[in-house]
Design a protein around this motif. Sequence first.
Motif, PDB file in Angstrom:
ATOM      1  N   ARG A 299       0.840  -1.213   0.000  1.00 57.44           N
ATOM      2  CA  ARG A 299       0.000   0.000   0.000  1.00 57.44           C
ATOM      3  C   ARG A 299       0.870   1.256   0.000  1.00 57.44           C
ATOM      4  O   ARG A 299       0.540   2.240  -0.644  1.00 57.44           O
ATOM      5  CB  ARG A 299      -0.926  -0.002   1.215  1.00 57.44           C
TER       6      ARG A 299
ATOM      7  N   SER B 101       0.972   4.025  -2.851  1.00 57.79           N
ATOM      8  CA  SER B 101       0.686   5.435  -2.555  1.00 57.79           C
ATOM      9  C   SER B 101       1.734   6.353  -3.197  1.00 57.79           C
ATOM     10  O   SER B 101       1.442   7.495  -3.547  1.00 57.79           O
ATOM     11  CB  SER B 101       0.613   5.668  -1.044  1.00 57.79           C
TER      12      SER B 101
ATOM     13  N   THR C  66      -3.047   8.090   3.871  1.00 55.95           N
ATOM     14  CA  THR C  66      -3.052   6.628   3.708  1.00 55.95           C
ATOM     15  C   THR C  66      -3.592   5.886   4.934  1.00 55.95           C
ATOM     16  O   THR C  66      -3.981   4.739   4.838  1.00 55.95           O
ATOM     17  CB  THR C  66      -1.622   6.109   3.404  1.00 55.95           C
ATOM     18  N   SER C  67      -3.620   6.527   6.072  1.00 53.20           N
ATOM     19  CA  SER C  67      -4.182   5.871   7.255  1.00 53.20           C
ATOM     20  C   SER C  67      -4.711   6.928   8.213  1.00 53.20           C
ATOM     21  O   SER C  67      -4.009   7.846   8.611  1.00 53.20           O
ATOM     22  CB  SER C  67      -3.112   5.017   7.954  1.00 53.20           C
TER      23      SER C  67
ATOM     24  N   SER D  25     -19.139  -0.313   5.035  1.00 50.75           N
ATOM     25  CA  SER D  25     -18.688  -0.332   6.432  1.00 50.75           C
ATOM     26  C   SER D  25     -19.723  -0.992   7.338  1.00 50.75           C
ATOM     27  O   SER D  25     -19.370  -1.668   8.306  1.00 50.75           O
ATOM     28  CB  SER D  25     -18.321   1.064   6.926  1.00 50.75           C
TER      29      SER D  25
ATOM     30  N   HIS E 105      -7.193  -6.861   9.190  1.00 53.05           N
ATOM     31  CA  HIS E 105      -6.034  -6.037   8.807  1.00 53.05           C
ATOM     32  C   HIS E 105      -5.225  -6.742   7.720  1.00 53.05           C
ATOM     33  O   HIS E 105      -4.727  -6.130   6.785  1.00 53.05           O
ATOM     34  CB  HIS E 105      -5.162  -5.780  10.038  1.00 53.05           C
TER      35      HIS E 105
ATOM     36  N   ASP F  17      -8.889  -2.702   3.292  1.00 52.26           N
ATOM     37  CA  ASP F  17      -9.711  -1.517   2.974  1.00 52.26           C
ATOM     38  C   ASP F  17     -10.855  -1.361   3.969  1.00 52.26           C
ATOM     39  O   ASP F  17     -11.132  -0.261   4.454  1.00 52.26           O
ATOM     40  CB  ASP F  17     -10.257  -1.603   1.550  1.00 52.26           C
ATOM     41  N   ILE F  18     -11.517  -2.497   4.273  1.00 45.06           N
ATOM     42  CA  ILE F  18     -12.629  -2.444   5.233  1.00 45.06           C
ATOM     43  C   ILE F  18     -12.076  -2.154   6.634  1.00 45.06           C
ATOM     44  O   ILE F  18     -12.683  -1.426   7.408  1.00 45.06           O
ATOM     45  CB  ILE F  18     -13.451  -3.755   5.201  1.00 45.06           C
ATOM     46  N   TYR F  19     -10.896  -2.682   6.928  1.00 44.13           N
ATOM     47  CA  TYR F  19     -10.246  -2.434   8.223  1.00 44.13           C
ATOM     48  C   TYR F  19     -10.022  -0.932   8.416  1.00 44.13           C
ATOM     49  O   TYR F  19     -10.311  -0.377   9.475  1.00 44.13           O
ATOM     50  CB  TYR F  19      -8.921  -3.204   8.273  1.00 44.13           C
ATOM     51  N   ASP F  20      -9.525  -0.271   7.364  1.00 45.21           N
ATOM     52  CA  ASP F  20      -9.292   1.181   7.433  1.00 45.21           C
ATOM     53  C   ASP F  20     -10.604   1.938   7.576  1.00 45.21           C
ATOM     54  O   ASP F  20     -10.695   2.908   8.329  1.00 45.21           O
ATOM     55  CB  ASP F  20      -8.566   1.671   6.177  1.00 45.21           C
ATOM     56  N   MET F  21     -11.620   1.488   6.832  1.00 43.74           N
ATOM     57  CA  MET F  21     -12.914   2.167   6.834  1.00 43.74           C
ATOM     58  C   MET F  21     -13.573   2.113   8.214  1.00 43.74           C
ATOM     59  O   MET F  21     -14.198   3.056   8.663  1.00 43.74           O
ATOM     60  CB  MET F  21     -13.820   1.471   5.810  1.00 43.74           C
TER      61      MET F  21
END
Lengths: 175, 240
Positions: free
Chosen positions: A44, A48, A117-118, B40, B91, B96-100
């Motif tokens: 990732r 980025s 990114t986070s 989400s 994770h 992506d869902i983890y971040d969301m």
Amino acid sequence: MKKVKFENVKPALVLGIICLVVAALLAGVNLLTKDVIEKVSYERKMASLSDVLPGGNFEEITPTGENETVKAVYIDTNSGVYVMLMSTKSKFTSSGQSLDATVAIGSDGKIQNVKVTSYAETKNFGDYYKQFVGMDKTDAEGADLCAGITFSSTAFRSMMKDAAAEAETLGGAMK
Amino acid sequence: MKLKNSKLLIVLKGLILENPVLVLVLGTCPTLAQTGSVISALGMGIAATLVLVCSNMAISALRKVIPDTVRIPCYIVVIAGFVSVVQMLMHAYLPDIYDMMGVYLALIVVNCIILGRAEMYARKNTVLDSALDGLGMGLGFLLALLIMATIREVFGNASFAGISLKFFEPYKIAILTQAPGGFLVFGLMIAAMNKIMEKQGGVKRKSFSCEGCPTAATCNKRNCSEMSEIADLSQEKEEA
């Protein structure tokens, strides 16, 4: 000397054993997922770099170490633009997770592109970060904060200032 | 056949009759926070269902071993363990869902549906029944989240699961994606649920067990059905 009854020790013993079993389970799952998580994070990060500077040919260089939010610096060998991986983990992050961003910045210290990114806080960052495009260190210092994400936007602004300062120092050193 | 039906009933109870969100009004925080987008909501629903089934099973299996005095810390340790497992797996495999989901994934530990079912159901029933109860409650939670997220995303953002719906674009109501819109949709959904159940014969307080009530553990004086009967009697008295 009083004898300790088993009934009195049992609750602590059971709780202790349950804690140990759960800890062992977590250690096992961590062992299984650790490498995958690292690989995903690395992929990732690399993706980025291309997101903020498409078509770049990146080469990693050593950061100056003066700005603590700068975690890694890459240079595009074609255009001389720096791409920095930034991260801050301070009192602003209630979740304990860091606020990360990737910034493309010219050797003149002007921000060309930014990508968050986070960000694991409860509020969405929205388009707040886009205002930093075109700013240098002085402009970034005076950038507006955002209502509702005041702490996070303060941390982000400080991160952008660090990125601009890093690029200025690196640009000066290159000359 | 009767046995099969009784098992099915445990699952269906959580899905509709004792839906944790719309009838028991539990887990309100993640419901309001995670229904801004369908993806989400789906992630939160699946994660909570997984944790609910696993923790219910573990707690039911350990019910004879865990002393009464330390049962809550034991439940918390078990639930936190499963949440951490789900967090690590998401994770690794669903970043992506983890971040969301952000901080709300870790907050499943304190989701009162999970602790409530552990305390009210899993510690008194068999492993299979507890697993089915967890599944029913989890699916009920997921269903409520999905309906609410669909309403909020379609009418508030003119999209479904991130796919733009151009027809709704001119009519979108932006407030639905914000916190007040969440409360509004939540209230309307509870009202709609009450209306629907009323037509079906109604869900009165006495029609579901004390096991579904989050305060049942501290309510030692009377059970819900007695309280409901007393309320009915006093209402009749007033009318007379």
